[in-house]
Design an enzyme around this catalytic site. Sequence first.
Site, PDB file in Angstrom:
ATOM      1  CG  ASP A 147      -7.011  -3.104  -2.964  1.00 43.24           C
ATOM      2  OD1 ASP A 147      -7.689  -2.432  -2.213  1.00 43.24           O
ATOM      3  OD2 ASP A 147      -5.900  -2.944  -3.264  1.00 43.24           O
ATOM      4  CG  HIS A 183      -5.965  -2.531   0.651  1.00 43.97           C
ATOM      5  ND1 HIS A 183      -5.136  -2.092  -0.536  1.00 43.97           N
ATOM      6  CD2 HIS A 183      -5.294  -1.953   1.633  1.00 43.97           C
ATOM      7  CE1 HIS A 183      -4.365  -1.322  -0.284  1.00 43.97           C
ATOM      8  NE2 HIS A 183      -4.351  -1.090   1.073  1.00 43.97           N
ATOM      9  CB  SER A 193      -0.845   0.024   1.275  1.00 43.47           C
ATOM     10  OG  SER A 193      -1.907   0.895   1.048  1.00 43.47           O
TER      11      SER A 193
END
Length: 303
Positions: A247, A277, A174
Amino acid sequence: MDGSSQDWSIRLLLKSLKIISATGISCIGTLAVILYFAQSALIYPSSFPAGSRTDVPTPDRYSIPYEDITLETKDGEQIKLFVMKQTDPELRTDGQTVIIFCANAGNMGHRLPIASAFYKILQYNVVLFSYRGYGLSTGKPSEAGIKIDSETVFEYIKKEKELKDTGILLYGQSLGGAVAICLAAKHEDEVAGLIVENTFRSIPSLIPMVLPIAQYFTFLCHQIWPSEKLLLKIRKLPILFLSGEKDEIVPPVHMKVLYEICQSPNKVWRQFANATHNETYLKDGYWTSIIDFSNDFIVKKTQ
């Protein structure tokens, strides 16, 4: 850390902005104010979950030997690291070292399951650190500051007597993917490879996709993380792109765009069905993909 809480800040931001946008034009000004003034607090929720600034799990919970290191940055902040070296002398000094770049919530201790896999399965040395303002590191998080932190950690490894000759792999999830891309673009010839998971093209490009009304205010973004531009500077570095098909935080198209614009001939794409995610790393084939990438590009490159 519980996967559902890892990107709490982004979920809260989206919920708040959607409520504001639903109330009508009169609240547009409020939307702009939130985007500008609350931006850093929402992107870097270093105190979430509760206790993240004081309770940092340590590698001995996973039966991994480690050194607890404190580095001082050029602007005077104290950055905390866990350095986990292989016990085999040859692996420790002539093998591989991975730097793990964390996501945007919690602290380095919450990434120990990832660190443990690299240490025990791939037999890498592992360097795990908390950005400024996270865990027991001092300061307040910002794009400029986190870039300084990552450079400080990288320079430490390049000078550390047992790690300086190892191949360096950068791994980021991320927000950590954006940090890793930034470092790789600057030090391509000094690292062996890059792995990014569920990261975004840039913060301004992410906002319109999750909240269309906010597209008119992206100029207010002062935290940019321009991965899309920086990736174009990388010409040959092996890069593994790991994408969760489901995600719900960063639309998978962001990862696909990054992969497609990447100029390196040594790029690899892996997408995982039904992976959200925060749970992509738990899916079947995830670690096999990393092992294959390591064997094909990292180990060979450093031999």
